[in-house]
Design a protein around this motif. Structure first.
Motif, mmCIF file in Angstrom:
data_model
loop_
_atom_site.group_PDB
_atom_site.id
_atom_site.type_symbol
_atom_site.label_atom_id
_atom_site.label_comp_id
_atom_site.label_asym_id
_atom_site.label_seq_id
_atom_site.Cartn_x
_atom_site.Cartn_y
_atom_site.Cartn_z
ATOM 1 N N GLN A 1 64.648 35.236 39.903
ATOM 2 C CA GLN A 1 63.270 35.498 39.511
ATOM 3 C C GLN A 1 62.444 34.261 39.828
ATOM 4 O OE1 GLN A 1 62.639 36.818 35.498
ATOM 5 N NE2 GLN A 1 60.404 36.629 35.639
ATOM 6 N N PHE A 2 61.701 34.340 40.918
ATOM 7 C CA PHE A 2 60.880 33.210 41.316
ATOM 8 C C PHE A 2 59.676 33.083 40.389
ATOM 9 C CE2 PHE A 2 62.900 34.347 45.395
ATOM 10 C CZ PHE A 2 63.428 33.122 45.738
ATOM 11 N N PRO A 3 59.190 31.871 40.182
ATOM 12 C CA PRO A 3 57.940 31.722 39.429
ATOM 13 C C PRO A 3 56.776 32.330 40.210
ATOM 14 C CG PRO A 3 58.574 29.635 40.408
ATOM 15 C CD PRO A 3 59.724 30.572 40.636
ATOM 16 N N LYS A 4 55.781 32.796 39.479
ATOM 17 C CA LYS A 4 54.604 33.405 40.096
ATOM 18 C C LYS A 4 53.361 32.724 39.557
ATOM 19 C CE LYS A 4 52.199 36.524 42.377
ATOM 20 N NZ LYS A 4 52.131 36.505 43.857
ATOM 21 N N ALA A 5 52.623 32.038 40.437
ATOM 22 C CA ALA A 5 51.391 31.363 40.027
ATOM 23 C C ALA A 5 50.228 32.339 40.055
ATOM 24 C CB ALA A 5 51.108 30.182 40.946
ATOM 25 N N GLU A 6 49.426 32.335 39.009
ATOM 26 C CA GLU A 6 48.207 33.156 38.927
ATOM 27 C C GLU A 6 47.068 32.243 38.493
ATOM 28 O OE1 GLU A 6 47.613 36.113 39.811
ATOM 29 O OE2 GLU A 6 49.578 37.102 39.997
ATOM 30 N N ALA A 7 46.226 31.833 39.428
ATOM 31 C CA ALA A 7 45.129 30.912 39.119
ATOM 32 C C ALA A 7 43.924 31.625 38.521
ATOM 33 C CB ALA A 7 44.703 30.160 40.381
ATOM 34 N N GLY A 8 43.994 32.952 38.411
ATOM 35 C CA GLY A 8 42.906 33.714 37.825
ATOM 36 C C GLY A 8 41.911 34.196 38.863
ATOM 37 N N ALA A 9 40.988 35.059 38.434
ATOM 38 C CA ALA A 9 39.972 35.606 39.333
ATOM 39 C C ALA A 9 38.952 34.520 39.683
ATOM 40 C CB ALA A 9 39.269 36.787 38.668
ATOM 41 N N ASN A 10 38.299 34.702 40.833
ATOM 42 C CA ASN A 10 37.241 33.768 41.213
ATOM 43 C C ASN A 10 36.141 33.743 40.150
ATOM 44 O OD1 ASN A 10 38.636 33.270 43.562
ATOM 45 N ND2 ASN A 10 37.469 34.739 44.776
ATOM 46 N N ILE A 11 35.480 32.592 40.027
ATOM 47 C CA ILE A 11 34.577 32.352 38.895
ATOM 48 C C ILE A 11 33.152 32.098 39.385
ATOM 49 C CG2 ILE A 11 34.142 30.846 36.906
ATOM 50 C CD1 ILE A 11 37.142 30.054 37.081
ATOM 51 N N TRP A 12 32.175 32.724 38.723
ATOM 52 C CA TRP A 12 30.770 32.361 38.926
ATOM 53 C C TRP A 12 30.329 31.495 37.761
ATOM 54 C CZ3 TRP A 12 26.586 33.892 35.694
ATOM 55 C CH2 TRP A 12 25.334 33.384 36.112
ATOM 56 N N VAL A 13 29.643 30.380 38.049
ATOM 57 C CA VAL A 13 29.180 29.456 37.018
ATOM 58 C C VAL A 13 27.695 29.190 37.236
ATOM 59 C CG1 VAL A 13 29.424 27.151 36.014
ATOM 60 C CG2 VAL A 13 31.453 28.365 36.868
ATOM 61 N N ASN A 14 26.923 29.314 36.174
ATOM 62 C CA ASN A 14 25.509 28.973 36.245
ATOM 63 C C ASN A 14 25.373 27.445 36.251
ATOM 64 O OD1 ASN A 14 22.688 28.486 35.554
ATOM 65 N ND2 ASN A 14 22.625 30.637 34.900
ATOM 66 N N PRO A 15 24.590 26.888 37.161
ATOM 67 C CA PRO A 15 24.507 25.417 37.257
ATOM 68 C C PRO A 15 23.967 24.742 35.995
ATOM 69 C CG PRO A 15 22.836 26.454 38.634
ATOM 70 C CD PRO A 15 23.757 27.537 38.190
ATOM 71 N N ILE A 16 23.351 25.495 35.076
ATOM 72 C CA ILE A 16 22.833 24.867 33.853
ATOM 73 C C ILE A 16 23.921 24.738 32.791
ATOM 74 C CG2 ILE A 16 20.510 25.738 34.299
ATOM 75 C CD1 ILE A 16 20.949 27.825 32.127
ATOM 76 N N ASP A 17 25.086 25.373 33.017
ATOM 77 C CA ASP A 17 26.179 25.255 32.051
ATOM 78 C C ASP A 17 26.788 23.855 32.108
ATOM 79 O OD1 ASP A 17 25.758 27.867 31.379
ATOM 80 O OD2 ASP A 17 27.403 28.659 32.588
ATOM 81 N N ASN A 18 27.446 23.476 31.010
ATOM 82 C CA ASN A 18 28.045 22.144 30.942
ATOM 83 C C ASN A 18 29.510 22.130 31.352
ATOM 84 O OD1 ASN A 18 25.676 20.906 29.910
ATOM 85 N ND2 ASN A 18 26.156 21.702 27.853
#
Length: 485
Positions: free
Chosen positions: A116-133
């Motif tokens: 059973q090989f490890p499986k990496a899941e970096a998650g779905a692509n992300i949108w970020v508003n530039p005003i967020d910290n």
């Protein structure tokens, strides 16, 4: 990379030196152990070695090579039981020494892999508003056995991201600017590892337009009219998914698809065609590719004059296995000797005895290019055109039209019934001479004159394929294939 053609071996890599490497993107359908056959050639008594790495993990090392007796004498090197996991990976060939040429790598599944090989899941692509910290990278969906270790790495972006913890599955991120970032998550169980990437789009807009490009054909390519060409389009979307891809031809929508792979097969008449691909994502954003120009050339005549003017070669326009006919243009040409040399390989061209003005069936697949020349009798001796080899693309020529002054319309020529078992009827709008030939080019009937319509008794002939040769006024010749049952 010193890539070249190895003749019958195909594409090969030569002049391999120590510390060089090759990367291949491979899509492995099933996790399993695989046997590997490596095609190689060497003229050195002691050659170098290489190792195989999958995503940086060594799966085979100290693969050594010995002399095969020549740089073009190919042999097999077998490597057994390589553990390979399913998915899209980078396979690296790392050369520890040179002195050999490399050909094909042939992988064959040997057995199921109980790992059973490890499986990496970096998650779905992300949108970020530039005003967020800040925002989070979350690899908690990764899986594997035992204790897993994690490592986050920024691959690119408009600034260096501040990651709170590079070795946790989930980490907070700050210090970002407008633009696109790409980060990589590597997961390891101590023996095997896996990696995945995630894109972060920092923008006021919650959606980004998709990316789209025509990857084939290339801009400015020329093809023959009525030659099938496959248009391949690549499309992707950072935030969301591609909903539809449309091909535009000369400013008009032509074809569309809602599912990858995005490709369309087209045939066109002679002219110039402007291709543009349009991609629409699931939020309605639209993007267009750069324009690709395709030039469609009119098919050449099936009659090819020789370079020295002694003869013409008339090919049939069969999609595969056409006939070739040597047509003398000067008295005494081609008798008693006429030999056709042809092949799809210019370096190996066997010869075949043929007869002037008699079609000879050649063996060649649709769309392939054959190279040919003739050796033939000529008044006062013998000639050949080996120094002026010609070429012909199978199925890509246009039969000669008949001059209206010659009184026969090609469309009026009818040969029926086809297939037949006893009588073959030939009908045309004027006068011509007709003769029947076997598929090997031997005459099997007398040469007869026809004006209007006439029948030929074929009841004594064996079943098989035959060629009807119709000689029109002015010396033009038409061939029609018939089947006798």
């Amino acid at each position: 990379m010193d890539a070249t053609s190895g003749g019958t071996e195909g594409a090969i890599v030569t002049w391999i030196d120590p510390n060089e490497w090759l990367d291949f993107t491979v899509n492995i359908a099933e996790s399993a152990t695989y046997d590997l056959q490596i095609r190689y050639a060497s003229d050195q008594s002691v050659s170098g070695s290489m190792q195989l790495e999958l995503n940086g993990d060594t799966v085979a090392k100290n693969i050594s090579f010995s002399s095969t007796g020549g740089w073009d004498k190919w042999a097999n090197k077998n490597v057994s039981a390589l553990p390979l996991k399913a998915g899209l990976h980078t396979l690296r060939l790392r050369f520890n020494g040179g002195g050999f040429n490399l050909g094909k790598l042939i992988f064959t599944k040997k057995a199921a892999l109980n790992i059973q090989f490890p499986k990496a899941e970096a998650g779905a692509n992300i949108w970020v508003n530039p005003i967020d910290n800040a925002f989070d990278l979350n690899g908690s969906g990764s899986s594997g056995t035992g204790t897993l270790t994690y490592k986050w790495t920024q691959l690119y972006g408009p600034s260096k991201l501040n990651m709170a913890n590079l070795i946790d599955p989930k980490t907070g991120v700050s210090g970002f600017e407008k633009g696109v970032y790409k980060c990589r998550l590597e997961v390891s169980d101590g023996t095997y590892s896996d990696a995945d990437v995630v894109y972060i789009v920092v923008s006021e807009e919650a959606n980004t337009p998709p990316n789209v490009a025509i990857v084939s054909p290339t801009n400015g390519v020329s093809i023959w009219e009525n030659q099938a060409v496959t248009i391949k389009i690549a499309a992707s979307d950072l935030i969301g998914s591609v909903a539809k891809v449309t091909l535009w031809v000369n400013g008009v929508p032509s074809d569309s698809s809602v599912q990858a792979p995005y490709q369309f097969t087209k045939t066109w008449s002679a002219g110039t065609y402007q291709l543009v691909a349009q991609a629409t994502d699931d939020s309605g954003a639209v993007a267009y590719s750069s324009m690709v120009l395709v030039k469609v050339e009119a098919l050449p005549s099936c009659r090819f004059p020789s370079a020295n003017g002694d003869f013409d070669v008339v090919f049939s326009n069969d999609k595969s296995n056409p006939t070739a006919m040597f047509v003398p243009k000067k008295s005494g040409t081609g008798a008693p000797t006429c030999i056709l040399y042809y092949s799809t390989n210019m370096n190996s061209m066997p010869g075949y005895i043929v007869k002037p003005n008699v079609p000879f069936r050649i063996t060649a697949a649709a769309g392939s290019t054959i190279y040919y020349y003739y050796t033939y009798s000529f008044t006062g001796g013998e000639k050949n055109t080996a120094d002026k080899k010609a070429s012909f693309a199978v199925g890509l020529c246009k039969p000669e039209a008949v001059n209206s002054q010659e009184g026969i319309d090609l469309e009026s020529i009818r040969i029926y019934p086809n297939p037949t078992s006893d009588r073959l009827n030939i009908s045309l709008s004027g006068a011509a001479t007709v003769q029947l030939y076997s598929i090997s080019g031997e005459a099997v009937s007398q040469r007869i004159s026809i004006e209007g319509e006439k029948g030929i008794d074929v009841s004594a002939l064996s079943s098989g394929y035959y060629v009807v040769r119709v000689e029109l006024p002015g010396g033009r010749v038409v061939h029609r294939a018939v089947i006798i049952e």
